[in-house]
Design an enzyme around this catalytic site. Structure first.
Site, PDB file in Angstrom:
ATOM      1  N   HIS A   1       0.432   6.954   2.821  1.00 21.06           N
ATOM      2  CA  HIS A   1      -0.373   8.174   2.679  1.00 21.06           C
ATOM      3  C   HIS A   1      -0.366   8.964   3.995  1.00 21.06           C
ATOM      4  O   HIS A   1       0.206   8.503   4.983  1.00 21.06           O
ATOM      5  CB  HIS A   1      -1.783   7.871   2.192  1.00 21.06           C
TER       6      HIS A   1
ATOM      7  N   HIS B   1      -0.585   7.954   7.751  1.00 19.48           N
ATOM      8  CA  HIS B   1       0.506   7.379   8.536  1.00 19.48           C
ATOM      9  C   HIS B   1       1.544   8.428   8.967  1.00 19.48           C
ATOM     10  O   HIS B   1       2.581   8.077   9.500  1.00 19.48           O
ATOM     11  CB  HIS B   1       1.211   6.257   7.767  1.00 19.48           C
TER      12      HIS B   1
ATOM     13  N   LYS C   1       0.877  -1.177   0.000  1.00 17.32           N
ATOM     14  CA  LYS C   1       0.000   0.000   0.000  1.00 17.32           C
ATOM     15  C   LYS C   1       0.906   1.217   0.000  1.00 17.32           C
ATOM     16  O   LYS C   1       1.999   1.190   0.583  1.00 17.32           O
ATOM     17  CB  LYS C   1      -0.834   0.039   1.285  1.00 17.32           C
TER      18      LYS C   1
HETATM   19  N1  ARG Z   1      -0.339  -1.709  10.301  1.00 20.39           N
HETATM   20  C1  ARG Z   1      -1.329  -1.191  11.187  1.00 20.39           C
HETATM   21  C2  ARG Z   1      -2.108  -0.092  10.487  1.00 20.39           C
HETATM   22  O1  ARG Z   1      -1.628   0.475   9.537  1.00 20.39           O
HETATM   23  C3  ARG Z   1      -0.765  -0.606  12.453  1.00 20.39           C
HETATM   24  C4  ARG Z   1      -0.017  -1.557  13.328  1.00 20.39           C
HETATM   25  C5  ARG Z   1       0.208  -0.990  14.688  1.00 20.39           C
HETATM   26  N2  ARG Z   1       1.014  -1.812  15.532  1.00 20.39           N
HETATM   27  C6  ARG Z   1       0.581  -2.925  16.158  1.00 20.39           C
HETATM   28  N3  ARG Z   1       1.445  -3.572  16.887  1.00 20.39           N
HETATM   29  N4  ARG Z   1      -0.654  -3.338  16.038  1.00 20.39           N
HETATM   30  O2  ARG Z   1      -3.219   0.211  10.897  1.00 20.39           O
END
Ligand code: ARG
Length: 570
Positions: free
Chosen positions: A135, A138, A132
């Site tokens: 954007h 993040h 992805k």
């Molecule tokens: N990849 C996830 C997202 O973009 C966030 C992960 C956050 N960290 C975790 N340990 N759950 O929403």
């Protein structure tokens, strides 16, 4: 050392003389107890002696009397014992002298103490998803995480930055299927994430007509799960292509990680978690799925295994938490993730607690609000996605144009444009209390006069330029020249910087530093407007230059701690 610590140290010295053999409190405790009286008639600082009565077994009045007689430090001025309080009447000139000298002596370490020595913090931030594009949704996690990383290190913590990559899920099986059918190596290698997204979109389009495609996708995902070499090779390559794209953004932002252990890293680490849950009788079957019932805690169940046996985001986070404790033995584990995942983290921490891990209490969800762009929410489905690299490059371009207009003579325009452009975006992102939703607008991010990154950066550059023009100053400063309200405001802010940093790290709130930077920049500009620095009188000039230098140093440090570079000329 900072000013409060210096005051505390004098109180401790007086305690040693007045109460020989008594057990002394920690210097941080004494400094932390210092108060600024509501009314300046009661002094500039006050120390409430009742805090010592228990240890010294004496009344606050007696303690205050004894200490007042034993304190002799000149910089504390007049000391009075009033109703159990030790009140200090600090002379303005001495105050300025002491604060500025301490700040400049400490240099880059000004404001730091050793509170984090021997301690470890794990920070989970940015945590982007594979295949992805990066954007602006993040941006906050990346920059809040980066700032907390820097702040903790500043206080002596060992910090471990983890990018918990979203690199697991059935969509990756579909992507491989699509790649095998329509993709080719060079197109993806050159086009990066965009090409992967195109493949994925095409797959979903065609799968509407052709149900067999979905089976193909599932089969490829199964192959990834089973460790089939071809599947893994393609999948890992997708990952490296995504990371290469992300790396460019991280480089622009000056953000780094110590680990990229993402969701797939925990594939072989979930079995023990499931076993423990089973052994402790926490796992229940619910319509074929395995769950942990959390109804006693007012929460929906935590889903551990789907009915087809597949693991979930939660299962991986449980394994990740355990792994982080085992590997880094953290004292604190922070998850910088949007507030939408609030329930997920409450469930996660509760399950860890039920598993018997007392360190569950050291885990914390550092939540933040949503970013919209020029009044529009960022919904991928409606196609209004703003990519971070586009935003950053646009910011740099706009900063370049402003420089061209304001300082056409500047030498390293490209470099400074990058610093200002990035600084504007980052500052904007970290300006509000993190839980607030924010609407990014160019007008407010790049305004050189508003409460913005460029404004603070410009103030820093102005201080640098004043100092540059002054050259080296040999005269002894006359601190009597810093007793006017404008100078005193600057001094007071510089004095408060260490406390601001402590609160920012304790509350995981970088915006406290951002706000402080604006306050100091505004106070300094007011000082600069009201007071001429390069006056003939050498003592006055030296004192004002010293204030300018301390401001420069503190602004630079504040900007660094929120992840922003401070150019010396702009
Ligand atoms: N990849 C996830 C997202 O973009 C966030 C992960 C956050 N960290 C975790 N340990 N759950 O929403």
């Amino acid at each position: 050392m900072d000013f409060k610590t210096a005051v505390a140290s004098e109180i401790l010295t007086a305690m040693k003389t007045a109460f020989e053999g008594a057990e002394l409190p920690e210097i941080e405790t004494v400094a932390g107890a210092l108060e600024v009286p509501p009314d300046t008639a009661l002094g500039d600082y006050a120390f409430p002696c009742f805090k010592l009565s228990k240890a010294l077994r004496k009344s606050p009045m007696m303690i205050a009397d004894a200490l007042a007689g034993a304190i002799h430090a000149d910089f504390l001025g007049k000391v009075e014992s009033v109703k159990g309080y030790l009140n200090f009447f600090i002379d303005k000139a001495t105050y300025a002298e002491k604060v500025l000298s301490l700040a400049l002596e400490a240099g880059e370490a000004y404001g730091a103490d050793n509170s984090g020595a021997g301690k470890t913090v794990v920070l989970d931030y940015s945590s982007i998803n594979i295949a992805k594009r990066f954007h602006i949704g993040h941006l906050s996690t990346t920059m809040i995480g980066n700032s907390l990383y820097r702040l903790h290190r500043f206080f002596g913590w060992r910090a471990v930055g983890v990018n918990h990559l979203g690199d697991w899920g059935t969509q990756f099986g579909k992507m491989i299927a699509a790649y095998k059918r329509w993709g080719d190596h060079d197109t993806v290698a050159n086009g990066g994430v965009d090409e992967m997204v195109k493949l994925y979109v095409r797959f979903n389009e065609e799968a509407k007509e052709n149900e067999a495609l979905n089976d193909e996708g599932r089969a490829w995902f199964k192959k990834i799960e089973d460790g089939d070499p071809e599947a893994l090779e393609i999948f890992n390559w997708f990952k490296s292509v995504t990371l290469k794209d992300a790396e460019r953004v991280y480089d622009l932002l000056g953000v780094k990680f110590d680990s990229y252990a993402g969701e797939s890293f925990y594939n072989d680490k979930m079995e023990p978690v499931i076993q423990i849950l089973r052994d402790k009788g926490l796992l229940k079957e619910d319509q074929g799925a395995q769950i942990v019932d959390l109804s006693d805690y007012g929460m929906p169940p935590a889903l551990i295994l789907r009915s087809d046996g597949a693991t979930l985001y939660m299962t991986r986070d449980l394994a990740a938490a355990r792994y982080r404790k085992d590997t880094y033995n953290f004292d604190k584990s922070l998850y910088v993730v949007a507030y939408q995942q609030d329930l997920h983290f409450r469930q996660l921490f509760k399950v860890l607690e039920l598993m018997g891990y007392d360190w569950a209490k050291d885990c914390e969800h550092v939540a933040f609000g949503m970013v919209s762009y020029e009044g529009q929410s960022l919904s991928t489905r409606e196609g209004r996605v703003v990519y971070l690299d586009d935003l950053l490059h646009e910011a740099i371009g706009k900063a370049r144009a402003i420089i061209e207009e304001k300082s056409p003579e500047l030498e390293n325009k490209d470099e400074v444009a990058r610093q200002i452009g990035i600084g504007a975006v980052v500052f904007f992102d970290l300006y509000n209390n993190r839980i607030k939703d924010i609407d990014f607008t160019w007008e407010r991010a790049l305004n050189f006069d508003g409460e913005t990154g460029p404004y603070v950066m410009y103030t820093h550059a102005r201080a640098c330029s004043v100092l540059r023009k002054a050259g080296s100053e040999a005269a002894a400063p006359d601190f009597g020249a810093l007793t006017d309200p404008c100078s005193q405001d600057v001094v007071r802010l510089i004095e408060q910087f260490p406390d601001i940093l402590k609160s920012a790290v304790n509350r995981s709130e970088p915006s406290m530093v951002t706000r402080f930077a604006v306050d100091l920049a505004q106070a300094f500009n007011k000082f600069y407007y009201e007071n001429k620095v390069m006056v003939d009188e050498a003592g006055t000039r030296a004192a004002r230059l010293m204030l300018t230098d301390a401001t420069r140093q503190v602004l630079k440090q504040a900007l660094y701690l929120i992840g922003i570079e401070a150019p010396e000329r702009m």
